[in-house]
Write a protein that holds these residues in place. Structure first.
Motif, mmCIF file in Angstrom:
data_model
loop_
_atom_site.group_PDB
_atom_site.id
_atom_site.type_symbol
_atom_site.label_atom_id
_atom_site.label_comp_id
_atom_site.label_asym_id
_atom_site.label_seq_id
_atom_site.Cartn_x
_atom_site.Cartn_y
_atom_site.Cartn_z
ATOM 1 N N PHE A 63 0.862 -1.255 0.102
ATOM 2 C CA PHE A 63 0.477 -0.113 -0.113
ATOM 3 C C PHE A 63 0.523 1.032 0.396
ATOM 4 C CE2 PHE A 63 -3.602 2.899 1.024
ATOM 5 C CZ PHE A 63 -3.188 3.553 1.472
ATOM 6 N N VAL A 64 0.322 2.413 -0.791
ATOM 7 C CA VAL A 64 1.537 3.767 -0.662
ATOM 8 C C VAL A 64 0.221 4.589 -0.428
ATOM 9 C CG1 VAL A 64 2.239 5.431 -2.757
ATOM 10 C CG2 VAL A 64 2.859 3.233 -2.781
ATOM 11 N N SER A 65 -0.775 4.699 -0.908
ATOM 12 C CA SER A 65 -1.869 5.711 -0.307
ATOM 13 C C SER A 65 -3.605 5.251 -1.119
ATOM 14 C CB SER A 65 -1.377 7.021 -1.045
ATOM 15 O OG SER A 65 -2.262 8.409 -1.012
ATOM 16 N N ALA A 66 -3.906 6.151 -0.418
ATOM 17 C CA ALA A 66 -5.677 6.270 -1.441
ATOM 18 C C ALA A 66 -6.223 7.456 -0.694
ATOM 19 C CB ALA A 66 -6.609 4.901 0.045
ATOM 20 N N ILE A 67 -7.721 7.312 -1.167
ATOM 21 C CA ILE A 67 -8.337 8.348 -1.155
ATOM 22 C C ILE A 67 -10.536 7.699 -1.199
ATOM 23 C CG2 ILE A 67 -8.625 9.159 -3.935
ATOM 24 C CD1 ILE A 67 -8.144 12.144 -2.953
ATOM 25 N N ASN A 68 -10.499 8.805 -0.249
ATOM 26 C CA ASN A 68 -12.326 8.487 -1.283
ATOM 27 C C ASN A 68 -13.136 8.714 -2.007
ATOM 28 O OD1 ASN A 68 -12.430 11.417 0.425
ATOM 29 N ND2 ASN A 68 -13.717 10.598 1.927
ATOM 30 N N SER B 229 -14.588 11.675 -2.355
ATOM 31 C CA SER B 229 -14.764 13.055 -1.739
ATOM 32 C C SER B 229 -13.349 14.079 -1.752
ATOM 33 C CB SER B 229 -15.760 13.221 -1.103
ATOM 34 O OG SER B 229 -14.631 13.834 0.483
ATOM 35 N N GLY B 230 -12.463 12.960 -1.823
ATOM 36 C CA GLY B 230 -11.140 13.748 -0.913
ATOM 37 C C GLY B 230 -10.900 14.211 -0.179
ATOM 38 N N GLU B 231 -12.033 14.174 0.828
ATOM 39 C CA GLU B 231 -11.480 14.557 2.229
ATOM 40 C C GLU B 231 -10.623 13.853 3.440
ATOM 41 O OE1 GLU B 231 -15.717 16.668 2.605
ATOM 42 O OE2 GLU B 231 -15.441 15.035 3.971
ATOM 43 N N LEU B 232 -10.218 12.394 2.868
ATOM 44 C CA LEU B 232 -9.500 11.430 3.358
ATOM 45 C C LEU B 232 -8.803 10.901 2.463
ATOM 46 C CD1 LEU B 232 -12.582 9.599 5.369
ATOM 47 C CD2 LEU B 232 -11.832 11.285 6.140
ATOM 48 N N LYS B 233 -7.236 11.002 3.278
ATOM 49 C CA LYS B 233 -6.492 11.022 2.581
ATOM 50 C C LYS B 233 -5.199 9.679 3.340
ATOM 51 C CE LYS B 233 -6.513 14.665 -0.367
ATOM 52 N NZ LYS B 233 -5.677 16.508 -0.525
ATOM 53 N N TYR B 234 -5.025 8.581 3.080
ATOM 54 C CA TYR B 234 -3.956 7.954 3.461
ATOM 55 C C TYR B 234 -3.326 7.812 3.144
ATOM 56 C CZ TYR B 234 -8.458 7.330 6.358
ATOM 57 O OH TYR B 234 -9.688 7.655 6.413
ATOM 58 N N TYR B 235 -1.710 7.936 3.629
ATOM 59 C CA TYR B 235 -0.349 7.058 3.562
ATOM 60 C C TYR B 235 0.452 6.418 4.432
ATOM 61 C CZ TYR B 235 -1.018 11.594 0.972
ATOM 62 O OH TYR B 235 -1.742 12.907 0.649
ATOM 63 N N ALA B 236 0.866 5.338 3.488
ATOM 64 C CA ALA B 236 2.106 4.965 3.813
ATOM 65 C C ALA B 236 3.204 5.526 4.549
ATOM 66 C CB ALA B 236 2.373 3.648 3.258
ATOM 67 N N ASP B 237 3.027 5.382 5.621
ATOM 68 C CA ASP B 237 4.541 5.513 6.296
ATOM 69 C C ASP B 237 6.009 6.046 6.137
ATOM 70 O OD1 ASP B 237 3.918 4.412 9.989
ATOM 71 O OD2 ASP B 237 2.858 6.006 9.228
ATOM 72 N N SER B 238 6.535 5.042 5.085
ATOM 73 C CA SER B 238 7.284 4.901 4.357
ATOM 74 C C SER B 238 7.607 6.370 3.194
ATOM 75 C CB SER B 238 7.497 3.587 3.570
ATOM 76 O OG SER B 238 6.380 3.861 2.675
ATOM 77 N N VAL B 239 5.917 6.716 2.688
ATOM 78 C CA VAL B 239 5.533 7.726 1.892
ATOM 79 C C VAL B 239 5.294 9.056 2.369
ATOM 80 C CG1 VAL B 239 5.407 6.042 0.128
ATOM 81 C CG2 VAL B 239 3.456 6.869 0.769
ATOM 82 N N LYS B 240 4.932 8.968 4.005
ATOM 83 C CA LYS B 240 4.607 10.261 4.008
ATOM 84 C C LYS B 240 5.259 11.714 4.232
ATOM 85 C CE LYS B 240 1.932 9.135 7.608
ATOM 86 N NZ LYS B 240 1.291 8.443 8.756
ATOM 87 N N GLY B 241 4.390 12.332 3.535
ATOM 88 C CA GLY B 241 5.487 13.806 3.747
ATOM 89 C C GLY B 241 6.139 14.091 2.816
ATOM 90 N N ARG C 299 -7.704 13.932 -6.061
ATOM 91 C CA ARG C 299 -8.656 13.358 -7.255
ATOM 92 C C ARG C 299 -9.652 15.026 -7.697
ATOM 93 N NH1 ARG C 299 -11.684 8.834 -4.944
ATOM 94 N NH2 ARG C 299 -12.838 8.589 -6.994
ATOM 95 N N ASP C 300 -9.537 14.380 -9.278
ATOM 96 C CA ASP C 300 -10.151 14.992 -9.759
ATOM 97 C C ASP C 300 -11.689 14.476 -10.367
ATOM 98 O OD1 ASP C 300 -12.024 17.466 -11.203
ATOM 99 O OD2 ASP C 300 -10.050 18.064 -12.135
ATOM 100 N N ASN C 301 -12.917 14.145 -9.421
ATOM 101 C CA ASN C 301 -13.767 14.192 -9.971
ATOM 102 C C ASN C 301 -14.338 14.291 -11.601
ATOM 103 O OD1 ASN C 301 -13.478 12.106 -7.859
ATOM 104 N ND2 ASN C 301 -15.162 12.655 -6.748
ATOM 105 N N ALA C 302 -14.130 15.707 -11.803
ATOM 106 C CA ALA C 302 -15.499 16.101 -13.543
ATOM 107 C C ALA C 302 -13.944 15.443 -14.071
ATOM 108 C CB ALA C 302 -14.952 17.341 -12.734
#
Length: 126
Positions: A47-52, A54-66, A72-75
């Motif tokens: 895992f590297v990263s994920a986004i819900n 709406s784009g409001e929630l974002k998650y990162y692996a510790d190795s890539v954080k920062g 995302r651009d849903n349009a």
């Protein structure tokens, strides 16, 4: 049904940057959580990263954080992964994945995603 296509990979020197794109087909894409995973030679997919949706929630692996930023651009039915301060250990094939039932508990698990792209290779030279 959702089809995903990654682009933006390439060869970059350590310390450099790349922007990966995950373009999706399907009008329901905007309701999907999207994750980025990577697989280096001889290693398991991680895992590297994920986004819900709406784009409001974002998650990162510790190795890539920062260093990495997901957006995302849903349009445009597109999710991006901006990768800064790249390191040789970031070298891998990067995949995007999507699913409509992913939650915060499952988004780091590759087996929970139904749809995958073909991957794009990122090579970071030292």
């Amino acid at each position: 049904q959702v089809q995903l296509a990654e682009s933006g990979g390439g060869l970059v020197q350590a310390g450099g940057s790349l922007r990966l794109s995950c373009a999706a087909s399907g009008r329901t894409f905007r309701s999907y959580t999207v994750g980025w995973f990577r697989q280096a030679p001889g290693k398991e997919r991680e895992f590297v990263s994920a986004i819900n949706w709406s784009g409001e929630l974002k998650y990162y692996a510790d190795s890539v954080k920062g260093r990495f930023t997901i957006s995302r651009d849903n349009a445009k039915n597109t999710v991006y992964l901006i990768m800064n301060s790249l390191k040789p250990e970031d070298t891998a094939v990067y995949y995007c994945a999507a699913d409509s039932t992913i939650n915060a508990r499952t988004m780091r698990t590759s087996g929970e995603y139904d749809y995958w792209g073909q991957g794009t290779l990122v090579t970071v030279s030292s």
